[in-house]
Structure formats: C-alpha cells, structure tokens
Scaffold this active site. Structure first.
Site, PDB file in Angstrom:
ATOM      1  N   TYR A 144       0.839  -1.196   0.000  1.00  0.00           N
ATOM      2  CA  TYR A 144       0.000   0.000   0.000  1.00  0.00           C
ATOM      3  C   TYR A 144       0.873   1.244   0.000  1.00  0.00           C
ATOM      4  O   TYR A 144       1.811   1.353   0.803  1.00  0.00           O
ATOM      5  CB  TYR A 144      -0.898   0.000   1.251  1.00  0.00           C
ATOM      6  CG  TYR A 144      -1.944   1.090   1.268  1.00  0.00           C
ATOM      7  CD1 TYR A 144      -3.195   0.878   0.702  1.00  0.00           C
ATOM      8  CD2 TYR A 144      -1.686   2.326   1.851  1.00  0.00           C
ATOM      9  CE1 TYR A 144      -4.155   1.879   0.709  1.00  0.00           C
ATOM     10  CE2 TYR A 144      -2.644   3.330   1.864  1.00  0.00           C
ATOM     11  CZ  TYR A 144      -3.872   3.098   1.285  1.00  0.00           C
ATOM     12  OH  TYR A 144      -4.827   4.082   1.291  1.00  0.00           O
ATOM     13  N   PHE A 201      -5.733   9.233  -2.960  1.00  0.00           N
ATOM     14  CA  PHE A 201      -4.512   8.783  -3.634  1.00  0.00           C
ATOM     15  C   PHE A 201      -4.134   7.441  -3.024  1.00  0.00           C
ATOM     16  O   PHE A 201      -3.900   7.341  -1.821  1.00  0.00           O
ATOM     17  CB  PHE A 201      -3.357   9.768  -3.432  1.00  0.00           C
ATOM     18  CG  PHE A 201      -2.036   9.285  -4.007  1.00  0.00           C
ATOM     19  CD1 PHE A 201      -1.557   9.795  -5.197  1.00  0.00           C
ATOM     20  CD2 PHE A 201      -1.285   8.301  -3.358  1.00  0.00           C
ATOM     21  CE1 PHE A 201      -0.349   9.339  -5.735  1.00  0.00           C
ATOM     22  CE2 PHE A 201      -0.089   7.838  -3.889  1.00  0.00           C
ATOM     23  CZ  PHE A 201       0.379   8.355  -5.075  1.00  0.00           C
ATOM     24  N   GLU A 202      -4.092   6.426  -3.856  1.00  0.00           N
ATOM     25  CA  GLU A 202      -3.587   5.117  -3.439  1.00  0.00           C
ATOM     26  C   GLU A 202      -2.858   4.478  -4.604  1.00  0.00           C
ATOM     27  O   GLU A 202      -3.339   4.529  -5.744  1.00  0.00           O
ATOM     28  CB  GLU A 202      -4.723   4.158  -3.046  1.00  0.00           C
ATOM     29  CG  GLU A 202      -5.509   4.529  -1.821  1.00  0.00           C
ATOM     30  CD  GLU A 202      -6.627   3.538  -1.523  1.00  0.00           C
ATOM     31  OE1 GLU A 202      -6.827   3.222  -0.343  1.00  0.00           O
ATOM     32  OE2 GLU A 202      -7.313   3.098  -2.471  1.00  0.00           O
ATOM     33  N   ILE A 203      -1.710   3.900  -4.341  1.00  0.00           N
ATOM     34  CA  ILE A 203      -1.086   2.954  -5.264  1.00  0.00           C
ATOM     35  C   ILE A 203      -0.956   1.673  -4.457  1.00  0.00           C
ATOM     36  O   ILE A 203      -0.258   1.648  -3.429  1.00  0.00           O
ATOM     37  CB  ILE A 203       0.282   3.449  -5.765  1.00  0.00           C
ATOM     38  CG1 ILE A 203       0.127   4.740  -6.578  1.00  0.00           C
ATOM     39  CG2 ILE A 203       0.959   2.366  -6.606  1.00  0.00           C
ATOM     40  CD1 ILE A 203       1.437   5.336  -7.070  1.00  0.00           C
ATOM     41  N   HIS A 238      -9.585   1.049   4.694  1.00  0.00           N
ATOM     42  CA  HIS A 238      -8.367   0.605   4.014  1.00  0.00           C
ATOM     43  C   HIS A 238      -7.143   0.734   4.925  1.00  0.00           C
ATOM     44  O   HIS A 238      -6.291  -0.151   4.980  1.00  0.00           O
ATOM     45  CB  HIS A 238      -8.133   1.438   2.751  1.00  0.00           C
ATOM     46  CG  HIS A 238      -8.942   1.000   1.583  1.00  0.00           C
ATOM     47  ND1 HIS A 238      -8.767   1.523   0.315  1.00  0.00           N
ATOM     48  CD2 HIS A 238      -9.933   0.085   1.462  1.00  0.00           C
ATOM     49  CE1 HIS A 238      -9.610   0.957  -0.522  1.00  0.00           C
ATOM     50  NE2 HIS A 238     -10.335   0.089   0.149  1.00  0.00           N
TER      51      HIS A 238
END
Length: 302
Positions: A144, A201-203, A238
C-alpha cells in the site's frame, strides 16, 4: 477512476496532468467506473487524452445502492445527526465509501489487474515521475502506498474501532506480527487515534483487498451496517486493514510524488522537488502540519 458524467472537466484535468507527468512514458491502461452509463461525449473527451487503452464500466447496482436489509429509519437518523453536527458530506457519500471499501477491486474491468493507482477528478499532480511505481512496489514487496495522512472525522465512525477490535479478537491469525498498530493507536490498540491514509490517492495491490483476511474483515464490517448507520469511510477502512494485516515495511510513503486534493497538498522537498521539476510551492506541504498523521507513520520506522 470513479467519476460521474458531471465530473468531466475535473476528470480531464486529472488525466491530462497524470499523462503528462507519468503515463505518457508508461502507457498504463485507464479504467473509469460510474453508477450510471457514461455519456458518449464523456467517453470521447476522455479517450482522446491518452494513447493507452481506456475502459468505461458500469458499477453493478447491488455493489452501489444501500442494501435492502439496512433499517432506513436508523440510517436516516445517522445522516441527520451528521448534518446537524456540520460534518462535510454528512448526508451522503455512503454508497461510494462502501463501494471503494469492498467492491471496486472485484469489478470485471479490474479483475485482470493486480496493481492500481487511484485517481480522482480535480486533483493536482505536481512532479515528473520517471520510474514505474508499480514495479517499485512489486520489487520491494510493498502492498500500500500513500502521499497524505490525516485524522478521520470522529463523528463518522463512532463504533468502527470497537468493531475492529471484535474482529481481531475473533480472527487473531490475520494480524501481522510486525504490524503498524502504532500508526493507528497511541495506546497499543485500546483506542483509535483516527489516523488514516487519505485514500483519494492510493497505489496498492488489489490482491491484498482480495485476500482472505481483507474479505473476512470487510464482510464483518458490512454485516454491522456501519457504512450506512454511521458513515464509515474507505480511508479508515483501508488504512486499518493495511496497518494491521501487512508488515509495517509493506506500507510506502511516496514522498517524491507531488499531489494535491482540495486544500491538502504533499510537495516533495529538496533534491526530489528539483529533480521532479515540481510546480508546487515547497512551503505548501501538509506533511508536518498540526493535523497531519505523517509523524505517526514515521515513528513506525524510528
């Protein structure tokens, strides 16, 4: 990207920036999801912005609307209470939070993929990114990635932490021995300090969301009705899962990616700002603002 037809101008702005700063070099496919069909004009205006493959999908109704078993009277009381307390988006936002928490990674357009970069309409990408963040995550065993962290509005999640504690008491096998509880709690898990990674914003690795641990966790949360009786956001959901079910070294701070959503910005500093040709003001940086949670993340690695 989750978007409405009315978001078109904001979608164009975000895609245009990310293509210029990153994806023109890598040509990763784009996936757009909506709870109603995208218009022909939306698809035409967005597709022209990239040479990459672009897909437009419809969210299944059962993944988006409030389930029939939810007590609407109780849910309405919860919405009214938050509006009365002046909580932003207090009266809505719930379908999206639930969808992002438990369903986006199961959509047929996303099942072929392992990695994703969540993009929102009307955001800013300030810096060039000349390496592949997906390969970085894969090669360094990350799960994450984030840029901004902050506290959640406490009135939106009054019973979330007690529900989390019940879940881990029943399923201790899912908790990583080298977890990030110290990001979430200042007293070894007794209470929640409200810190979360800002999930616009998540990668991240969708196989983590598809894992047994997260699937059981989401189902446990879902069965309480907390997404509708309160307003459990996908950001704390999350963040709590990533912090508890992965090793602390599997969560990555993308300090070299300049990003802004609403009034909150992460601007790289020093050499990374120069090498990224960043357009942001280095002083406009939320990292160590009073209500930033980055210090909590950094103390994991002290």
């Amino acid at each position: 990207m989750l978007a409405r037809n009315s978001d078109l101008n904001g979608v164009i702005a975000s895609v245009e920036q990310l293509e210029a700063r990153f994806n023109r070099k890598f040509n990763y496919p784009w996936v757009f999801l909506n709870d109603v069909p995208f218009t022909t004009d939306f698809k035409r205006r967005v597709s022209v912005l990239t040479d990459a493959d672009v897909s437009f999908g419809l969210i299944p109704r059962e993944n988006w609307v409030q389930p029939d078993w939810i007590d609407e009277g109780r849910a309405a009381e919860g919405r009214t209470r938050l509006v009365r307390q002046g909580v932003i988006y207090g009266g809505n936002y719930r379908n999206m939070c639930r969808f992002n928490s438990g369903f986006f990674f199961r959509h047929e357009l996303l099942t072929p993929y392992k990695w994703y970069w969540r993009v929102e309409p009307d955001v800013r990408y300030y810096c060039d990114l000349d390496y592949d963040p997906f390969l970085f995550m894969q090669e360094h065993d990350k799960v994450y990635g984030f840029t901004i962290s902050m506290p959640e509005w406490e009135p939106t999640i009054p019973s979330l932490w007690s529900t989390v504690k019940d879940f881990i008491a029943e399923h201790p096998q899912y908790v990583s021995p080298d977890n990030s509880m110290d990001f979430l709690s200042d007293n070894a898990g007794d209470s929640y300090n409200m810190c979360h990674f800002w999930s616009n914003f998540e990668i991240a690795d969708m196989d983590f969301w598809r894992s047994e641990a997260y699937t059981k966790f989401f189902e446990y949360l879902e069965n309480t009705g907390g997404f509708y009786y309160e307003r459990w956001g996908d950001a704390p959901v999350h963040s709590i899962a990533a912090a508890l079910f992965t090793r602390k070294d599997q969560i990555h701070f993308f300090k070299d990616i300049g990003y802004k959503h609403a009034e909150f910005a992460h601007c790289p500093q020093g050499r990374q700002w120069r090498e990224g040709h960043c357009s942001c003001d280095p002083n406009d940086n939320f990292d160590f603002a009073q209500n930033s949670c980055l210090r909590h993340y950094m103390r994991l690695h002290d």
